[in-house]
Design an enzyme around this catalytic site. Structure first.
Site, mmCIF file in Angstrom:
data_model
loop_
_atom_site.group_PDB
_atom_site.id
_atom_site.type_symbol
_atom_site.label_atom_id
_atom_site.label_comp_id
_atom_site.label_asym_id
_atom_site.label_seq_id
_atom_site.Cartn_x
_atom_site.Cartn_y
_atom_site.Cartn_z
ATOM 1 N N ASP A 1 0.836 -1.211 0.000
ATOM 2 C CA ASP A 1 0.000 0.000 0.000
ATOM 3 C C ASP A 1 0.862 1.250 0.000
ATOM 4 O O ASP A 1 0.593 2.217 -0.700
ATOM 5 C CB ASP A 1 -0.898 0.036 1.241
ATOM 6 C CG ASP A 1 -1.849 -1.129 1.282
ATOM 7 O OD1 ASP A 1 -2.587 -1.309 0.327
ATOM 8 O OD2 ASP A 1 -1.835 -1.864 2.281
HETATM 9 C C1 LIG Z 1 -11.031 -1.547 0.384
HETATM 10 C C2 LIG Z 1 -12.009 -2.460 -0.345
HETATM 11 C C3 LIG Z 1 -11.499 -3.888 -0.261
HETATM 12 C C4 LIG Z 1 -13.389 -2.368 0.351
HETATM 13 O O1 LIG Z 1 -14.326 -3.129 -0.377
HETATM 14 P P1 LIG Z 1 -15.892 -2.928 -0.206
HETATM 15 O O2 LIG Z 1 -16.209 -2.771 1.224
HETATM 16 O O3 LIG Z 1 -16.541 -4.055 -0.926
HETATM 17 O O4 LIG Z 1 -16.145 -1.495 -0.856
HETATM 18 P P2 LIG Z 1 -16.350 -0.897 -2.334
HETATM 19 O O5 LIG Z 1 -15.062 -0.480 -2.918
HETATM 20 O O6 LIG Z 1 -17.226 -1.745 -3.168
HETATM 21 O O7 LIG Z 1 -17.139 0.425 -1.999
HETATM 22 C C5 LIG Z 1 -18.410 0.437 -1.368
HETATM 23 C C6 LIG Z 1 -18.284 0.748 0.090
HETATM 24 O O8 LIG Z 1 -17.589 1.943 0.280
HETATM 25 C C7 LIG Z 1 -17.772 2.332 1.634
HETATM 26 N N1 LIG Z 1 -17.622 3.778 1.725
HETATM 27 C C8 LIG Z 1 -16.476 4.362 2.027
HETATM 28 N N2 LIG Z 1 -16.627 5.674 2.024
HETATM 29 C C9 LIG Z 1 -17.900 5.934 1.706
HETATM 30 C C10 LIG Z 1 -18.650 7.116 1.559
HETATM 31 N N3 LIG Z 1 -18.099 8.307 1.751
HETATM 32 N N4 LIG Z 1 -19.921 6.993 1.223
HETATM 33 C C11 LIG Z 1 -20.491 5.785 1.032
HETATM 34 N N5 LIG Z 1 -19.821 4.641 1.154
HETATM 35 C C12 LIG Z 1 -18.543 4.715 1.492
HETATM 36 C C13 LIG Z 1 -19.118 1.809 2.017
HETATM 37 O O9 LIG Z 1 -18.905 0.994 3.136
HETATM 38 C C14 LIG Z 1 -19.578 1.027 0.785
HETATM 39 O O10 LIG Z 1 -20.197 -0.182 1.073
HETATM 40 P P3 LIG Z 1 -21.723 -0.431 0.682
HETATM 41 O O11 LIG Z 1 -22.516 0.534 1.517
HETATM 42 O O12 LIG Z 1 -21.915 -1.833 1.079
HETATM 43 O O13 LIG Z 1 -21.865 -0.171 -0.814
HETATM 44 C C15 LIG Z 1 -12.202 -2.044 -1.821
HETATM 45 O O14 LIG Z 1 -12.682 -0.718 -1.845
HETATM 46 C C16 LIG Z 1 -10.972 -2.133 -2.670
HETATM 47 O O15 LIG Z 1 -10.607 -3.193 -3.186
HETATM 48 N N6 LIG Z 1 -10.328 -0.982 -2.894
HETATM 49 C C17 LIG Z 1 -9.138 -0.875 -3.783
HETATM 50 C C18 LIG Z 1 -7.901 -1.374 -3.144
HETATM 51 C C19 LIG Z 1 -7.551 -0.670 -1.856
HETATM 52 O O16 LIG Z 1 -7.376 0.525 -1.816
HETATM 53 N N7 LIG Z 1 -7.488 -1.488 -0.791
HETATM 54 C C20 LIG Z 1 -7.140 -1.006 0.536
HETATM 55 C C21 LIG Z 1 -5.686 -0.736 0.611
HETATM 56 S S1 LIG Z 1 -5.146 -0.724 2.279
HETATM 57 C C22 LIG Z 1 -4.845 -2.332 2.716
HETATM 58 O O17 LIG Z 1 -4.537 -3.108 1.899
HETATM 59 C C23 LIG Z 1 -4.940 -2.763 4.131
HETATM 60 O O18 LIG Z 1 -5.430 -1.996 4.947
HETATM 61 O O19 LIG Z 1 -4.565 -3.889 4.442
#
Ligand SMILES: CC(C)(COP(=O)(O)OP(=O)(O)OC[C@H]1O[C@@H](n2cnc3c(N)ncnc32)[C@H](O)[C@@H]1OP(=O)(O)O)[C@@H](O)C(=O)NCCC(=O)NCCSC(=O)C(=O)O
Length: 395
Positions: free
Chosen positions: A167
Site C-alpha cells: 500500500d
Molecule cells: C477496500 C475495499 C477492499 C473495500 O471493499 P468494499 O467494502 O466491498 O467497498 P467498495 O469499494 O465496493 O465500496 C463500497 C463501500 O464503500 C464504503 N464507503 C467508504 N466511504 C464511503 C462514503 N463516503 N460513502 C459511502 N460509502 C462509502 C461503504 O462501506 C460502501 O459499502 P456499501 O454501503 O456496502 O456499498 C475495496 O474498496 C478495494 O478493493 N479498494 C481498492 C484497493 C484498496 O485501496 N485497498 C485497501 C488498501 S489498504 C490495505 O490493503 C490494508 O489496509 O490492508
C-alpha cells in the site's frame, strides 16, 4: 511558499494506499478534503494503537486534510461530490471498479463537469481484467507480486510483512502519477484518469525477477536475511547481544569488510570480484564476518566499520530511533499540537526541498470536523446543511 497551495484534492479513498498519496500532496500545501462515510468513517481510524479511542495512525495519514463526512451512496451525497469535483483538481478514490459508476459518479461524467479534473483510481487489481472487481488489499499484492515467495527463511513458509508495504509503495507511486498528470494538464489543458493497481508498483521493487526468469528461467528463492545479489549481507549478533546489519552491494565496501574482519586474502579470490561470485561463497563470507563480530561489542564494531568506511547499521527498534542523533539532526520527527490529544509526535515530511519545503499544518482531525466549512464553500446554505445532517447524508 508551499508549492501545491493552489491545488484542491478530494481524498475519497479509504485505508492506506490512496490516502497516503493524498497525504504526500497535502504535505506540500494542497488543500486536501477527506471524504468519509458519515457513520463508519475511514476504517483506518481504527487501525493500530489508539489513545482513548483516538486512532494514532490516523494522526499521520490524515494530516493536513480537512475532514468532511458525506454518504456517497445517496443522491444528495453524490451531488456534493459532483460540486466538489467541479472546483477541484484531483479526485483520489479506491472503490472497487464499478462502485463509483453504480453511484452515478462515473469518472467520464465527472470530467464532463470539469475537464481539468484528474481522477486517480487506486485498486487492488486495476480497472479491467478478470480480478478487477475483487476487493484488494496490500497483503494480496505482497502475495501475488512474488514478494512473499522470496521473503523468509529457505526452509520456512513464505512471509508477509507486518506493515502496509504494498500500500505504501502504491501510495508513493500514485503521488508521482498525480504530479505527472498535473504536469500533463499544463500542456494539454485536460485532466485524465490514472489507473493504478496495488499489485504492480511493489513488483518494480523486487528486482528484475521477470527479466531473469525469461532470460534464464531463474525463480527467486527465499534466502532469509541473505541477498541474492551480494554477500556478505546479513544480520550479525555482537558480544553484548546487539544485532547489526551489513551490506556489501558496492565492491570496494565488500573489500573493506573482509579486510576489517581479518580476511584480506578473500579479495584475491577470482570469485570475489562480483556480487554474484560472492553469493556463491556466502557461507564462508558470513562465517568470517559473524565470528569477528561475535567477539566484539556493538560500539566497537560500529566504530571499526566507520573508521574503515564500511557500511554497517544497528538494528533499531523505536526506543533506539527516538534517541538517535542522526534522526535528531535531520528533524525526522516533530511534536505538534493536536485538538484531541494535546500534542502528538509523528514523522515529518519525507524529504526536504530547499526552496519550497513542505509542512505539517495539523494532525488528522475527527470525523466530520470540516463538513460545514466545505459545504459552505460549495454554496450550501446553513439550513440545507442542517437538513442534510438530519437526513444522515452528512455528519
Ligand atoms: C477496500 C475495499 C477492499 C473495500 O471493499 P468494499 O467494502 O466491498 O467497498 P467498495 O469499494 O465496493 O465500496 C463500497 C463501500 O464503500 C464504503 N464507503 C467508504 N466511504 C464511503 C462514503 N463516503 N460513502 C459511502 N460509502 C462509502 C461503504 O462501506 C460502501 O459499502 P456499501 O454501503 O456496502 O456499498 C475495496 O474498496 C478495494 O478493493 N479498494 C481498492 C484497493 C484498496 O485501496 N485497498 C485497501 C488498501 S489498504 C490495505 O490493503 C490494508 O489496509 O490492508
Amino acid at each position: 511558499m508551499t508549492i501545491l497551495g493552489d491545488l484542491r484534492i478530494i481524498d475519497a479513498a479509504t485505508l492506506f494506499a490512496g490516502p497516503s498519496a493524498a497525504m504526500m500532496l497535502g504535505d506540500f500545501g494542497a488543500d486536501v478534503i477527506k471524504i468519509e462515510h458519515p457513520r463508519r468513517g475511514d476504517p483506518s481510524r481504527g487501525h493500530g494503537a489508539s489513545a482513548g479511542g483516538v486512532g494514532l495512525w490516523w494522526k499521520t495519514l490524515a494530516r493536513n486534510k480537512r475532514t468532511a463526512a458525506v454518504d456517497l451512496s445517496c443522491a444528495e451525497g453524490q451531488e456534493i461530490l459532483r460540486r466538489l469535483c467541479e472546483r477541484s483538481d484531483v479526485l483520489i478514490e479506491n472503490f472497487r471498479p464499478g462502485t463509483l459508476e453504480r453511484w452515478g459518479l462515473d469518472p467520464d461524467d465527472l470530467m464532463k463537469l470539469n475537464p481539468r479534473l484528474i481522477v486517480a483510481r487506486m485498486t487492488g487489481f486495476g480497472q479491467h481484467g478478470p480480478m478487477a472487481r475483487q476487493p484488494g488489499f496490500g497483503t494480496l499484492a505482497e502475495a501475488m507480486s512474488g514478494f512473499a515467495a522470496m521473503t523468509g527463511l529457505p526452509d520456512g513458509p513464505p512471509t508477509l510483512p507486518p506493515l502496509a508495504l504494498a500500500d505504501g509503495i502504491a501510495g508513493l507511486a500514485m503521488s508521482y502519477a498525480v504530479m505527472l498528470a498535473l504536469h500533463a494538464r499544463e500542456r494539454t489543458g485536460r485532466g485524465q484518469v490514472i489507473d493504478l493497481a496495488i499489485i504492480e508498483p511493489i513488483m518494480g521493487l523486487l528486482g528484475p525477477q521477470m527479466t531473469a526468469y525469461k532470460a534464464l528461467g531463474v525463480v527467486p528463492r527465499r534466502t532469509g536475511n541473505r541477498s541474492s545479489s551480494n554477500a556478505p549481507r546479513n544480520t550479525y549478533r555482537t558480544r553484548d547481544g546487539r544485532w547489526l546489519a551489513i551490506s556489501t552491494s558496492a565492491q570496494p565496501i565488500a573489500e573493506r569488510v573482509v579486510a576489517l574482519v581479518g580476511r584480506p586474502d578473500l579479495v584475491e579470490q577470482p570469485w570475489f570480484a562480483t556480487g554474484q561470485g560472492r553469493v556463491q561463497h556466502v557461507d564462508e563470507l558470513d562465517e568470517a564476518v559473524a565470528s569477528w563480530i561475535a567477539e566484539r561489542d556493538a560500539a566497537e564494531v560500529i566504530a571499526r566499520f566507520e573508521e574503515a568506511q564500511a557500511a554497517v547499521a544497528p538494528i533499531y527498534d523505536v526506543t533506539d530511533i527516538a534517541e538517535d542523533p542522526q534522526y535528531k539532526a535531520l528533524g525526522t520527527f516533530v511534536e505538534l499540537p493536536d485538538e484531541e490529544l494535546g500534542t502528538v509526535t509523528m514523522q515529518n515530511v519525507l524529504f526536504r526541498l530547499s526552496d519550497t519545503p513542505g509542512e505539517i499544518r495539523w494532525p488528522g482531525r475527527p470525523l466530520g470536523r470540516d463538513t460545514d466549512e466545505v459545504l459552505g464553500e460549495l454554496d450550501y446554505s446553513r439550513e440545507r446543511v442542517a437538513e442534510l445532517r438530519e437526513a444522515g447524508v452528512i455528519a
